[in-house]
Design a protein around this motif. Structure first.
Motif: not given
Length: 607
Positions: A41, A45-47, A91, A114, A116, A118
């Motif tokens: 992350r 907010g993008r991955v 999510e 993924l 949570t 960052v």
């Protein structure tokens, strides 16, 4: 003799002497890595998704990125770096990368769920108690699935440097999957003193079966992950000062998947009379180093119910060492899957190598420096050939840091070294011959030095030390345009996506801004670095994702590891750094002594 004649011939014909690696990758027993997919992350907010390019991949290989089975890219990804940004993540996303250009791709593909967090991955730890902190680490594939596991050393609160008296708690070794699942814990016991110089550990596939083993020095009371105790479980050889100057010493090999001890032999060399190592209190006799390299060990195979060496395949050997201030001993070991066997011993008590005594560093480098396809060990100011014979000795003595340099001009390998003797300062030398290219003498203890390509205006690598009196190029010339005071002298790291190297020190990744002659911070890390003033991460290496290096650190409570991954787009598609043999070997020895950054045996180049 053949090597010297070949070098002379090349000098006569005007060609550069052999130095760049001549590894035959079809013979070497090496890791079979998967795609190493990772998804991180970003703050916006993008991955960011990235994956490995492997040596076996054809140029321009096409990739597709999937999230929960849905293809995300409209066109196959054939150019630029191996990364993709998911603009609309969901999510519980599971990412997968595939290529349709090879039949066996399904065996290489990996998935990643993924998290949570960052900017980094969270790896939960099973902290043994409040008296231990997470310390040095390494990575290896212990189960043969193409993904790395983490092997972590736990240091007790009262660990000590060799120069200090005091009792210590036990050193522990854990193995974790990247998910945080613990596979095993080994307790080295009360008869292995805890500190930076006592427990170098090698984790590598030594018998070529696709699964890594652990080798480490043990003693009476060492307990493997299954509860088996090595030697006498009741023995306690600690003296009133907390030092261990008597009692048996062993070298043991453990199953990398289960943590079970598989074989134990007496440690070579034995301690003997402590005074023979330079003092009477176990400071110099208890200085240990370790390494791994390809020295000619053949892979074993079954044939007609009997085991024999396979002449077409090479396995690596582990090397465990003792001493570097005075007497120095290196012992190479082979593991055939059943038994540890001594390959060779280099000992400065041997009259022919007596002049090599006192030349070792707190670390070492392993690479094929003479182009014969087998590895040599650069041990401070001297080097040992693949057969356990001395290669060269500069006589400049002990130092704290050492760097391997691949030169882009001639492909040779060089060594940038520094020295504590208040005489020899720092020097650049030919890694094959020991010939000094240039030297910056000093009447101070030059404890740290660094080498990295940080400025595109200057061909090749830049070098500096705490008393190099400026940043130097490969000719030894001072580069007046670079402000040395702004540069850290710790770790190098490839992070931001160009081919220059960044600097890693004190919880931050920084970059030399050559256009404005300043250093800028690219990434601030939330966590704790190790080893006091040395300020090392648990590990830095190309562990997963594309060719950029990751940073593994602990949180302040040692309840989790944090694996930082670069999310900066890159234009370059570069083979996984772990598939460069000298780089992989330097990752395996990064936990040894005073930690040093991993370094390539070739110049970093895009496909």
């Amino acid at each position: 003799m053949k090597r010297h004649l070949l070098g002379l011939l090349m000098m006569m014909t005007g060609l550069p002497a052999l130095a760049q690696s001549n590894y035959d990758y079809t013979q070497l027993s090496t890791e079979q890595l998967d795609r190493g997919v990772v998804a991180v992350r970003q703050a916006d907010g993008r991955v960011f998704v990235s994956w490995r390019t492997l040596k076996s991949d054809p140029k321009g290989m096409a990739f597709d990125v999937y999230r929960n089975g849905e293809k995300l890219n409209q066109q196959p990804l054939t150019k630029g770096g191996t990364w993709f940004i998911d603009e609309n993540p969901v999510e519980n996303a599971v990412y997968k990368v595939e290529s349709g250009t090879r039949k066996e791709e399904s065996d290489l593909a990996s998935t990643f769920r993924l998290q949570t967090s960052v900017g980094y991955l969270t790896i939960p730890l099973q902290k043994p108690d409040n008296m231990h902190t997470a310390n040095d680490a390494t990575v290896a594939d212990v189960d043969g699935d193409g993904q790395y596991e983490i092997i972590l050393k736990w240091d007790p609160w009262n660990s000590h440097d060799n120069s200090h008296d005091g009792m210590t708690g036990p050193t522990l070794l854990d193995c974790y999957r990247l998910s945080g699942e613990i596979l095993w814990r080994i307790d080295l016991g009360k008869n292995i003193r805890s500190g930076a110089h006592y427990t170098p550990f090698i984790v590598y596939d030594l018998d070529g079966d696709g699964r890594a083993e652990l080798m480490v020095k043990t003693a009476d009371g060492t307990r493997d992950a299954l509860g088996t105790v090595i030697g006498d479980s009741t023995a306690d050889y600690r003296n009133a000062a907390g030092r261990i100057l008597e009692g048996p010493e062993y070298i043991s090999i453990f199953n990398g998947l289960t943590g079970a001890v598989m074989d134990t032999k007496p440690y070579v060399p034995e301690r003997g009379d402590v005074n023979d190592w330079g003092d009477n209190r176990g400071n110099r006799s208890e200085r240990y180093l370790a390494a791994v390299g390809y020295f000619g060990s053949r892979k074993w195979k079954e044939e007609g119910g009997k085991r024999k060496e396979n002449s077409s395949s090479l396995n690596p050997s582990a090397v465990f060492c003792r001493g570097y201030y005075t007497r120095t001993v290196l012992a190479a070991w082979d593991w055939d899957g059943r038994e540890l066997k001594q390959r060779w011993v280099f000992d400065t008590n041997d009259p022919q190598w007596a002049s090599y005594a006192g030349q070792g560093n707190h670390n070492l480098r392993v690479a094929d420096v003479d182009g014969d396809g087998l590895d040599e060990i650069t041990y401070g100011s001297m080097a040992v050939d693949h057969d356990g014979r001395g290669l060269y000795n500069t006589g400049m003595g002990h130092g704290d840091a050492i760097h391997l340099i691949a030169d882009e001009k001639d492909g040779r390998l060089y060594i940038w070294d520094c020295h504590e003797n208040k005489r020899d300062g720092s020097d650049l030398r030919d890694a094959k011959t020991g010939e000094v290219i240039f030297q910056v003498k000093s009447n101070t203890d030059v404890g740290r030095c660094m080498a990295a390509d940080i400025d595109p205006r200057n061909p090749g690598v830049e070098m500096w030390s705490i008393d190099s009196r400026g940043v130097r190029n490969m000719k030894g010339e001072v580069l007046e345009d670079i402000n040395q005071r702004s540069l850290s002298i710790n770790f190098g790291i490839w992070w931001d996506g160009d081919l220059l190297r960044e600097l890693l020190d004190r919880s931050a990744v920084s970059k030399y801004d050559w256009e404005n002659n300043r250093v800028v911070t690219l990434q601030q890390l939330d966590g704790q670095f190790n080893n006091g003033t040395k300020q090392n991460p648990c590990l830095s290496a190309d562990i997963l994702g594309d060719w950029r290096e990751e940073i593994l650190i602990r949180n302040r409570e040692s309840t989790e590891l944090r694996l930082y991954v670069s999310t900066i787009p890159t234009d370059y598609r570069i083979d996984c750094l772990m598939q460069d043999i000298p780089y992989r070997l330097s990752v395996a020895t990064e936990n040894v002594g005073y930690n040093q950054p991993p370094e390539m045996g070739i110049v970093l180049k895009a496909r």
